[in-house]
Design a protein around this motif. Structure first.
Motif, PDB file in Angstrom:
ATOM      1  N   GLN A  93      46.255  32.693  37.106  1.00 46.80           N
ATOM      2  CA  GLN A  93      45.259  33.527  37.422  1.00 46.80           C
ATOM      3  C   GLN A  93      45.272  34.412  36.341  1.00 46.80           C
ATOM      4  N   ALA A 107      44.376  32.212  32.849  1.00 43.30           N
ATOM      5  CA  ALA A 107      44.666  31.397  34.031  1.00 43.30           C
ATOM      6  C   ALA A 107      45.307  30.064  33.526  1.00 43.30           C
ATOM      7  N   THR A 133      40.976  31.766  38.830  1.00 41.28           N
ATOM      8  CA  THR A 133      42.143  31.325  39.405  1.00 41.28           C
ATOM      9  C   THR A 133      42.311  29.677  39.296  1.00 41.28           C
TER      10      THR A 133
END
Length: 389
Positions: free
Chosen positions: A243, A272, A385
């Motif tokens: 993330q 991420a 994410t």
């Protein structure tokens, strides 16, 4: 550092402003769906984060109390259109820090018809610098979001020699995906000609069908640690493997694409990818922030799904859909579900988790193992994410 998993998700079908239930009722339904999905009760929840922007302080408590009142910390999160994913980011931090084992993340919104506008006109707008920058660049005035994303699309066309019909082709693809999603609000098929012939809203090229509608709704997720998973014997959880979150830099004001978050998205996605140990070529699906189809195009390149200036070929070759290199917005995206701001990031989480569990029915992305969620807010924030399952 504890690994973090999504154990349960829930959402309600979004509604047009004026036809929705009160936000606390939508929130209660989404929370209860997530709890049932995970096999948990509210007593299992250690903390809660609630994302929204249209409401007074402590709307998060009011939204959650109908589902449970156990005295846990509840945090209200307002980060413009990235509020839901910001709440998700903070919940993961709470688990990674060891301060919680099971966290509820909620997003909700009751919106108004028409263009998004400020509710706090007595204060200097946080978007003044956006309007000032676009004034300096010579772009026509207009409602803020239309102006920003309309200017960004125009700049992309000018910089790379793309045709405005590129943005219509994305809308057509999105509706095709939405036709298979029972939670999509708009699922009638479109043609490029229909999109291009729609009412122009900015600079005679950005038409209504290139813009997502305001809607009302709620979505929720339950995050937990790997230890909590083992204790509870949960076998359907999806890991948040990486993330990243970023805000603006001085270069955000260099051109309209940077102004709407291309640089933030690139920075957050790199973080991420590094955490997850994957790259864009490893992704099977992406739920990205298509508030306007112009932003979907810009985000292809910011997230590394294709090279700089290559979006026209990427779309023409069908690389953004089933049978291509990555399925972008299998849910139909914001363009088809609508964009109830606080709920958007959690609705993206819902789709990703559903896909990685192989439970998406006729819209299932085959062999889905890695997915990315991209949520931005002007002003600004980008949250990316990466999930693996």
């Amino acid at each position: 550092m504890s690994r973090t998993y999504v154990a349960g998700v829930g959402m309600v079908k979004f509604a047009k402003p004026g036809s929705q239930q009160p936000y606390r009722q939508m929130a209660k339904a989404a929370i209860e769906k997530a709890l049932t999905d995970a096999g948990f009760s509210f007593a299992d929840v250690d903390q809660a984060f609630a994302g929204y922007i249209y409401g007074d302080s402590c709307c998060g408590q009011h939204a959650i109390y109908d589902a449970g009142m156990s005295g846990i910390p509840i945090f209200n999160v307002n980060n413009n259109c990235a509020s839901g994913s910001t709440a998700l980011y903070l919940a993961r931090q709470a688990i990674q820090s060891g301060s919680a084992e099971c966290v509820l993340v909620l997003g909700f919104e009751e919106m108004f018809p028409g263009a998004i506008s400020s509710q706090w006109d007595q204060h200097e707008s946080p978007f003044k610098r956006f309007d000032d920058a676009l004034d300096t660049m010579g772009y026509p005035t207009g409602p803020l979001a239309l102006r920003c994303f309309g200017a960004a699309g125009h700049h992309y066309v000018e910089k790379y020699g793309a045709e405005p019909s590129l943005f219509a082709e994305v809308a057509v693809k999105t509706r095709r995906h939405a036709a298979k999603n029972p939670l999509a609000l708009f699922n009638a098929p479109l043609t490029v000609d229909e999109v291009m012939a729609g009412p122009p809203l900015y600079m005679n090229y950005l038409t209504r069908l290139m813009c997502c509608p305001p809607t009302c709704g709620a979505a929720a997720a339950l995050l937990c640690s790997d230890e909590f998973l083992r204790q509870r014997g949960v076998d359907q959880a999806i890991e948040i493997a990486g993330q990243g979150m970023a805000t603006d830099t001085a270069s955000s004001w260099d051109d309209p694409m940077q102004l709407v978050g291309a640089g933030m998205s690139r920075a957050a996605s790199q973080l991420a990818y590094e955490q997850a140990g994957v790259g864009p070529d490893d992704l099977d699906l992406v739920e990205l922030h298509d508030c306007f189809t112009t932003n979907e195009v810009i985000s292809y390149e910011a997230l590394g799904l294709c090279g700089e200036g290559e979006a026209s070929r990427f779309v023409a070759d069908g690389q953004n859909s089933y049978g291509g290199s990555v399925v972008v917005n299998p849910s139909g995206g914001l363009m088809s579900k609508g964009h109830p701001i606080g709920a958007t990031g959690l609705a993206q989480c819902y789709e990703v988790v559903t896909q990685l569990r192989r439970r998406a029915g006729s819209r299932q992305v085959s062999h889905a193992r890695a997915a990315l969620q991209h949520n931005i807010g002007l002003g600004g924030a980008a949250v990316v994410t990466v999930y693996t399952g």
